[in-house]
Scaffold this active site. Structure first.
Site, mmCIF file in Angstrom:
data_model
loop_
_atom_site.group_PDB
_atom_site.id
_atom_site.type_symbol
_atom_site.label_atom_id
_atom_site.label_comp_id
_atom_site.label_asym_id
_atom_site.label_seq_id
_atom_site.Cartn_x
_atom_site.Cartn_y
_atom_site.Cartn_z
ATOM 1 N N HIS A 252 0.834 -1.204 0.000
ATOM 2 C CA HIS A 252 0.000 0.000 0.000
ATOM 3 C C HIS A 252 0.872 1.259 0.000
ATOM 4 O O HIS A 252 1.203 1.802 1.052
ATOM 5 C CB HIS A 252 -0.922 -0.027 1.227
ATOM 6 C CG HIS A 252 -2.052 0.949 1.158
ATOM 7 N ND1 HIS A 252 -3.284 0.702 1.713
ATOM 8 C CD2 HIS A 252 -2.146 2.180 0.606
ATOM 9 C CE1 HIS A 252 -4.086 1.743 1.507
ATOM 10 N NE2 HIS A 252 -3.410 2.662 0.847
ATOM 11 N N LEU B 212 2.533 6.563 -4.867
ATOM 12 C CA LEU B 212 3.708 7.161 -5.519
ATOM 13 C C LEU B 212 3.343 8.427 -6.290
ATOM 14 O O LEU B 212 4.221 9.128 -6.769
ATOM 15 C CB LEU B 212 4.384 6.145 -6.441
ATOM 16 C CG LEU B 212 5.014 4.940 -5.721
ATOM 17 C CD1 LEU B 212 5.634 3.971 -6.731
ATOM 18 C CD2 LEU B 212 6.073 5.381 -4.712
ATOM 19 N N ASN C 102 -4.833 5.640 -7.236
ATOM 20 C CA ASN C 102 -5.480 6.968 -7.265
ATOM 21 C C ASN C 102 -4.540 8.061 -7.767
ATOM 22 O O ASN C 102 -4.275 9.041 -7.100
ATOM 23 C CB ASN C 102 -6.043 7.329 -5.885
ATOM 24 C CG ASN C 102 -4.975 7.373 -4.805
ATOM 25 O OD1 ASN C 102 -3.909 6.796 -4.963
ATOM 26 N ND2 ASN C 102 -5.277 8.073 -3.731
ATOM 27 N N ASP D 142 -8.608 2.514 -3.494
ATOM 28 C CA ASP D 142 -8.152 3.141 -2.248
ATOM 29 C C ASP D 142 -8.302 4.661 -2.259
ATOM 30 O O ASP D 142 -7.973 5.330 -3.228
ATOM 31 C CB ASP D 142 -6.698 2.802 -1.965
ATOM 32 C CG ASP D 142 -6.255 3.384 -0.636
ATOM 33 O OD1 ASP D 142 -6.842 3.036 0.386
ATOM 34 O OD2 ASP D 142 -5.358 4.236 -0.650
ATOM 35 N N HIS E 298 -10.830 -0.261 0.668
ATOM 36 C CA HIS E 298 -10.753 0.867 1.603
ATOM 37 C C HIS E 298 -12.121 0.933 2.256
ATOM 38 O O HIS E 298 -13.074 1.449 1.677
ATOM 39 C CB HIS E 298 -10.428 2.149 0.823
ATOM 40 C CG HIS E 298 -10.500 3.416 1.623
ATOM 41 N ND1 HIS E 298 -9.419 4.230 1.816
ATOM 42 C CD2 HIS E 298 -11.531 4.026 2.254
ATOM 43 C CE1 HIS E 298 -9.772 5.287 2.542
ATOM 44 N NE2 HIS E 298 -11.059 5.182 2.816
ATOM 45 N N ASN F 75 -6.573 9.116 6.755
ATOM 46 C CA ASN F 75 -7.807 8.372 6.543
ATOM 47 C C ASN F 75 -7.477 6.905 6.295
ATOM 48 O O ASN F 75 -6.761 6.613 5.345
ATOM 49 C CB ASN F 75 -8.564 8.954 5.348
ATOM 50 C CG ASN F 75 -9.933 8.322 5.187
ATOM 51 O OD1 ASN F 75 -10.406 7.616 6.071
ATOM 52 N ND2 ASN F 75 -10.560 8.548 4.050
ATOM 53 N N ASP G 45 0.756 2.664 3.681
ATOM 54 C CA ASP G 45 -0.128 3.753 3.227
ATOM 55 C C ASP G 45 0.657 5.065 3.115
ATOM 56 O O ASP G 45 0.146 6.145 3.431
ATOM 57 C CB ASP G 45 -1.344 3.922 4.152
ATOM 58 C CG ASP G 45 -2.468 4.726 3.487
ATOM 59 O OD1 ASP G 45 -2.326 5.096 2.297
ATOM 60 O OD2 ASP G 45 -3.477 4.978 4.164
#
Lengths: 434, 321, 196
Positions: free
Chosen positions: A62, A65, A96, A156, A183, A282, A309
Site C-alpha cells: 500500500h 507514488l 489513485n 483506495d 478501503h 484516513n 499507506d
C-alpha cells in the site's frame, strides 16, 4: 557483472550470526564458509554486519507514488528511493493517480517507471472501478494481462460501497487470481468526517469518523467474499471492532487478509487536539484501545501484514487549517522502526514474525513470486540489513520523499536500515542510497 | 491569562472571575460622557472574519475602539481568501501590518488554534467562533449576564447555579464553550437536546444531559436556547420543525413552569417560532438584548487583559506563552 | 494574572501610628474646608485601594464639622497608567462617581502615598474623561518625595523624606488589621499599590 557482497556476522531473522554471500542476484551461500565460495576476496565487497539483523526485502502492499499527476508530491523515482531507504524491495503503487490507474496503459507506465528507477520493484495496483467513481468495473482483466501483471485491485481513497459492484469485482478477479483491496469506509456515515468519532471529536468540534463506518463495510465484504468464494484484502484496519470481525472471518475459513499501518500501531487521536493536520489521515488515528487491539491482532496473525499507506502531500496541503488539509502521512522510511518499537521491542513479534508480516505475507497476497522469499541459498538476493540497536531522531527535511508530511518529525525512533539489496544489487549502503 | 483565548478551557477559575469583574467595570463606561479608555492606545486589533457575523464583528470593533485601539476589519468571506491555504498568507499579511491582536472567525474548527500555534503570527489570537468548536467570548458574555442576574456580581456567584442549554448542541460552538466555562465557574450545566443533536462521547463532558426539556425547566436558574437551523432537518436530525418545536421549543406554557428568578437567554440570531416563541423572547425573563450590551464589555475585558501586559507588536519576545 | 495585594513579612519601622493618622486626617479635613470655604461643591474621590477609605474618613470628619455629607466616590486609574504595556495586565479597581457627577465641582483626589506623581497624572486624565470639575485638589496621607512629574499635593498628612530603596507601606483598619504607616528599608519597591 554486478558486485558480489560477503555479509559477515549477520543475524538472519535475529538468529545466530552467520555469513551471507550475495552473488549474481541470488543468495549464493549461507554459513561460516560462505566466503569460501564464488568470487575471490579481491573482487567482492565485505560488509561487517555484527549486530545487524538480516530480513528478506520488505514488500509494501500500500504505497502512494503519486505519479502520474501529482509529481509535485512524489514521483516513482523519489518514492522508490524512500522505499529502498526503508528496507523495501517491492512496493504496490496505489491506483489513485491522475489519470487513475484504471487501464492497462497507465499501470504499464507506472510499472515501467519503476523498472527504470531501479530502487525497488513497483507493482501497480489497478483501480476496481473506472476513475475510482464506484460506478462500473474498470478493465481488470486487461490490467491483469498487461506487462504490469496486476493482481491487486483497489479504489483506495474511495470505498467500493455499492454492494453489487463489490460482489461483481470479487467474483470477476477470481479469473486471474486477483484480490480486491478494500478501503472500508461507509460513505454516508463519514460525510465531512475529520477525525475519529469519540469524546474528543465532540470537544474539538471536528466531524467524527465512526468506527462502525469501517466495521460495517468489512463485515459486509467478508460475507460477500465467503458467498462468492473470492479473495478480500482489507486495507488499513484501524479499529478494535474491525480486528474482531476479521478474526471471526478467518476462524470461519474465509479468504480474508488484512493490513495495519505503522501510524495506527503507534499514534492516537489525542494528537488531533493540536489541530496540526500532519496528524490527519484516513482512516483517522484512533484510540489507545484500538491501537492495542491492532497490535494484538498483528501479533496473533489476524492482521496479516503491515502496509505503510505512504501518502505524500505537498507542504501547502498540510500547512493550513485541519478541515482544508489533505489526508495522509509519509511512511516508507519509518515503517520498520515503528514496527520495531510497537511490536518487537514490546515482545509481541520476533524478527521472523516481522519478516512474515512485512515481506512473505504481503508478497503472497499480491501474488508476487520474486519477493517475500526466505533467506536461503539460491533465493533471489532481496535482503535488508537492519541495526535494531541504533536510534535516530526523525527530521522531515531528510526524507528522500519529495514531501515532508511525516508525523514523526522530532521523535526518536529505534533502528536504522543499514543496507538494502535488490537482486544482489545494493540500493542502500551505510544507510544512504547506493 | 494565557496569551491567546482559543477555548473556554484556556481560562482558569481565577481568569474567568477576573474577566467578569473587569467586564463589570467596563460596563459602567456606558454611563459616562466619554465612552473611551486609553488602555490600548497605539495597539492594533484586526478583525479577521472568514464567515459573516456582523453582530460579533461589531461587538469586537466597539470593544477595541472603546479601548482606543486601532481596528482593521478584514472580511475574507467570499473572496479567494476563504480557501484553506490562504489562512497562512492572510496571517503573514497581518503580521507584516503589525497586528497586536487578531480576532478570528472561521468556518473550520481549530483555525484560530492554527493561527496561534503555527508560528505564522506573533499576535494574541482571540477565537471569535471556529466551526463547530468554540466561541469563548460568547460564553463569557453569557456567563457575565448570568452572573449579574443570578450571582450578585460576586466572585463565585455562579457556584451551584443550574443552567440548562437547550438545542443543537452537536453543531453549537456556543454550547461547547458555555459548558466548559460554566463548569469552571462552578455552575451545574444540563444539555438538553434530542439524542441526534448531542455529540458522541458526551458522557465524558462535565455536564448532565437530558432528552426531556419539561423535566429540566422547573429546576433551572437560567435557560439558554440555542439556534436550530432548519437545514438540520435535511440531515435527518429531527423529522420536522414542528416536531422539534413541540418537544424542544420554549413557549409560553413551558415558560410558566420556570422559577420566578429564572432568566431566558439566547446567543442569537433567534429563529422565532422554532426554538423560542416571540412571547418568550420578548418577555420580562428574556435577557437577550442585555446579552448584546454585555458582549461589548466582556470583549473589552478580554482585549484589555490579553493585550495590556504585552509589549507592542514588533518588539515582542518570541515564543512567550 | 495580575498580582493582587502582596503581603509582606517585613514588619518595618512605624512612622505614623493610629493616633497620628487620625490627627493627620482631621487636620486635612479642616484644611480642605477652610481652603474651600465650606463643604459646598466638594466631591472627594479616593484612588483605590487605600485612597478610598481615606476619602471616606475625611468625609466623615467633614460631616461632623459641617453637618453635611460630602459626596464620596472612587476613581480607578489603571487604564490610564503609563506603564500598562510593561507589566502584566492588572485587575481593574472600582470606579464610583457620586450621583451628582463632577461637572463644576471641586474634586479632591485622595491617595495614601504621593511618590513619582504618575498615579495622579493618570487620575487627572481619568477625570478628564468623566467631566469638567471647577478645580481639582490633591490630598495625601504621606508625601515621600522623589517626584517624576510637576505635581504637588495641596493637603499633606505628613512629609516623609525617604530613600528610593525604602518602601512606604500604609495599612488602614477596615482594609488591613491596623492603622499604620511603616517604612521598610530592605528592598526597592517594585510592585504593589499605587506609589507606596
Amino acid at each position: 557483472m554486478s558486485t558480489t557482497y560477503l555479509i559477515k556476522n549477520v543475524a538472519v531473522l535475529g538468529g545466530a550470526p552467520t555469513d551471507l554471500l550475495l552473488q549474481d542476484g541470488v543468495i549464493a551461500d549461507i554459513g561460516p564458509e560462505a566466503g569460501d565460495r564464488g568470487a575471490s576476496a579481491g573482487e567482492r565487497v565485505e560488509i561487517d554486519a555484527s549486530g545487524l539483523v538480516a530480513l528478506p526485502g520488505l514488500v509494501d502492499l500500500h504505497t502512494h507514488l503519486r505519479e502520474p499527476g501529482r509529481e509535485d508530491a512524489e514521483t516513482v523515482e523519489s518514492g522508490t528511493r524512500a522505499a529502498a531507504l526503508g528496507g523495501f524491495t517491492a512496493v504496490h503503487a496505489m491506483a489513485n493517480t491522475e489519470p487513475v490507474a484504471d487501464t492497462a496503459g497507465v499501470v504499464e507506465q507506472v510499472w515501467r517507471l519503476g523498472r527504470e528507477a531501479g530502487h525497488c520493484d513497483v507493482y501497480p495496483v489497478g483501480a476496481v472501478t473506472v476513475g475510482l467513481a464506484g460506478e462500473r468495473l474498470a478493465e481488470l482483466g486487461a490490467m491483469a494481462d498487461s506487462a504490469a501483471r496486476v493482481r491487486v485491485f483497489s479504489d483506495d481513497g474511495q470505498c467500493v460501497s455499492d454492494a453489487v459492484l463489490m460482489r461483481r469485482a470479487l467474483e470477476y478477479v477470481k479469473a486471474f487470481d486477483g484480490v480486491i483491496a478494500q478501503h472500508a469506509q461507509e460513505p454516508r456515515l463519514t460525510e465531512g468526517a475529520q477525525m475519529n468519532e469519540g469524546e474528543l471529536s465532540g470537544r474539538l468540534g471536528l466531524t467524527g469518523w465512526p468506527a462502525v463506518a469501517e466495521e460495517a463495510i468489512i463485515a459486509r465484504d467478508c460475507l460477500l467474499t465467503a458467498h462468492v468464494g473470492s479473495r478480500l484484502h482489507v486495507c488499513h484496519v484501524s479499529t478494535a471492532g474491525s480486528v474482531d470481525i476479521v478474526r471471526d472471518a478467518k476462524r470461519k475459513g474465509w479468504n480474508v487478509t488484512a493490513e495495519a499501518c505503522p501510524h495506527h500501531l503507534l499514534l492516537t487521536d489525542e494528537l488531533a487536539a493540536t489541530y496540526d493536520p500532519i496528524y490527519k489521515v484516513n482512516p483517522p488515528l484512533r484510540s489507545q484501545t484500538d491501537v492495542d487491539a491492532l497490535r494484538a491482532g498483528l501479533a496473533d496473525g489476524t492482521i496479516d501484514i503491515v502496509a505503510t499507506d505512504h501518502a505524500p502531500h505537498p507542504h501547502e496541503d498540510k500547512d493550513c487549517e485541519w478541515a482544508a488539509a489533505a489526508n495522509g502521512m509519509l511512511g516508507l522510511e519509518t515503517a520498520l522502526s515503528i514496527v520495531q518499537q510497537t511490536m518487537v521491542d514490546t515482545g509481541l513479534l520476533d524478527w521472523a514474525g516481522v519478516a512474515e508480516r512485512m515481506s512473505y505475507a504481503p508478497a503472497r497476497i499480491g501474488r508476487v513470486a520474486e519477493h517475500g522469499r526466505p533467506i536461503e541459498q539460491g533465493e533471489p538476493a532481496n535482503v535488508v540489513l537492519y541495526d535494531p540497536a541504533a536510534r535516530r531522531t526523525i527530521e522531515a527535511s531528510e526524507s528522500a520523499s519529495l514531501s515532508r508530511n511525516t508525523p514523526y518529525a522530532g521523535r526518536e525512533l529505534p533502528g536504522r536500515v543499514v543496507a538494502t539489496f535488490l537482486r544482489g544489487k545494493a540500493t542502500v549502503l551505510d544507510g544512504k542510497l547506493a | 491569562m494565557k496569551r491567546h483565548l482559543l477555548s473556554a478551557a484556556d481560562l482558569t477559575r481565577d481568569d474567568a472571575e477576573l474577566v467578569l469583574a473587569t467586564a463589570d467595570e467596563m460596563r459602567s463606561l456606558a454611563d459616562r460622557p466619554i465612552k473611551k479608555l486609553p488602555a490600548l492606545r497605539g495597539r492594533t486589533v484586526v478583525n479577521l472574519f472568514f464567515e459573516d457575523s456582523t453582530r460579533t464583528r461589531i461587538s469586537f470593533e466597539a470593544a477595541a475602539k472603546r479601548l482606543s485601539a486601532d481596528v482593521i476589519n478584514f472580511a475574507a468571506k467570499g473572496s479567494s481568501l476563504s480557501k484553506g491555504e490562504s489562512l497562512k498568507d492572510t496571517a503573514l499579511t497581518l503580521e507584516a501590518m503589525g497586528a497586536d491582536a487578531v480576532v478570528v472567525r472561521h468556518g473550520s474548527s481549530g483555525a484560530p488554534h492554527r493561527l496561534a500555534h503555527s508560528g505564522w503570527v506573533r499576535s494574541s489570537v482571540v477565537n471569535a467562533g471556529d466551526g463547530t468548536h468554540e466561541h469563548p467570548t460568547q460564553a463569557l458574555l453569557d456567563a457575565f449576564t448570568m452572573w449579574k442576574h443570578l450571582g450578585g456580581s460576586r466572585p463565585g456567584g455562579l457556584e451551584g447555579r443550574k443552567i440548562a442549554i437547550v438545542g443543537d448542541v452537536l453543531h453549537s460552538r456556543v454550547a461547547r464553550s458555555n459548558a466548559l466555562l460554566l463548569r469552571t465557574l462552578g455552575a451545574e450545566v444540563t444539555l438538553v437536546a434530542p439524542p441526534t443533536l448531542l455529540p458522541v462521547g458526551i458522557e465524558g463532558w462535565p455536564v448532565e444531559t437530558s432528552y426531556d426539556l419539561d423535566s429540566v425547566l422547573p429546576k433551572a436558574d437560567a435557560v439558554m436556547m440555542l439556534r436550530v437551523q432548519r437545514e438540520r432537518m435535511h440531515g435527518g436530525f429531527f423529522p420536522t420543525a414542528r416536531e422539534y418545536s413541540r418537544r424542544y421549543g420554549l413557549d409560553g406554557k413551558r415558560m410558566a413552569t420556570l422559577q420566578d428568578h429564572t432568566i431566558v437567554m439566547h446567543p442569537g440570531p433567534m429563529v422565532r417560532g422554532m426554538e423560542i416563541t416571540a412571547d418568550v423572547a420578548d418577555s420580562d425573563r428574556s435577557v437577550i438584548v442585555e446579552q448584546v450590551t454585555n458582549g461589548v464589555a466582556v470583549r473589552m475585558a478580554v482585549l484589555y487583559l490579553l493585550l495590556s501586559g504585552n509589549e507592542p507588536a514588533g518588539s515582542m519576545v518570541e515564543g512567550e506563552e | 494574572m495580575p498580582s493582587r495585594d502582596t503581603a509582606t513579612t517585613d514588619v518595618g519601622r512605624v512612622v505614623l501610628d493610629d493616633l497620628d493618622i487620625t490627627r493627620a486626617l482631621t487636620r486635612i479635613s479642616h484644611e480642605i474646608l477652610e481652603r474651600n470655604k465650606g463643604a459646598g461643591d466638594l466631591v472627594l474621590l479616593g484612588i483605590p485601594s487605600r485612597g478610598v477609605p481615606l476619602a471616606q474618613r475625611i468625609a466623615a470628619r467633614m460631616a461632623a464639622v459641617e453637618g453635611y455629607d460630602v459626596p464620596v466616590g472612587s476613581i480607578d486609574v489603571t487604564m490610564y497608567r503609563d506603564d500598562l504595556r510593561m507589566k502584566p495586565a492588572r485587575a481593574l479597581l472600582h470606579t464610583q462617581i457620586p450621583a451628582g457627577g463632577i461637572d463644576g465641582k471641586v474634586v479632591v483626589l485622595v491617595d495614601d502615598v504621593l511618590f513619582s506623581g504618575r498615579t495622579i497624572r493618570a487620575a487627572l486624565d481619568a477625570l478628564n474623561d468623566i467631566g469638567r470639575p471647577k478645580a481639582v485638589r490633591l490630598a495625601v496621607l504621606v508625601d515621600r518625595g522623589h517626584r517624576e512629574l510637576p505635581i504637588r499635593a495641596d493637603f499633606v498628612g505628613k512629609n516623609l523624606p525617604t530613600s528610593l530603596v525604602e518602601r512606604v507601606k500604609v495599612t488602614l483598619a477596615g482594609v488591613d488589621d491596623v492603622d499604620a504607616v511603616t517604612i521598610q528599608g530592605t528592598l526597592a519597591n517594585t510592585d504593589g499599590e499605587g506609589e507606596a
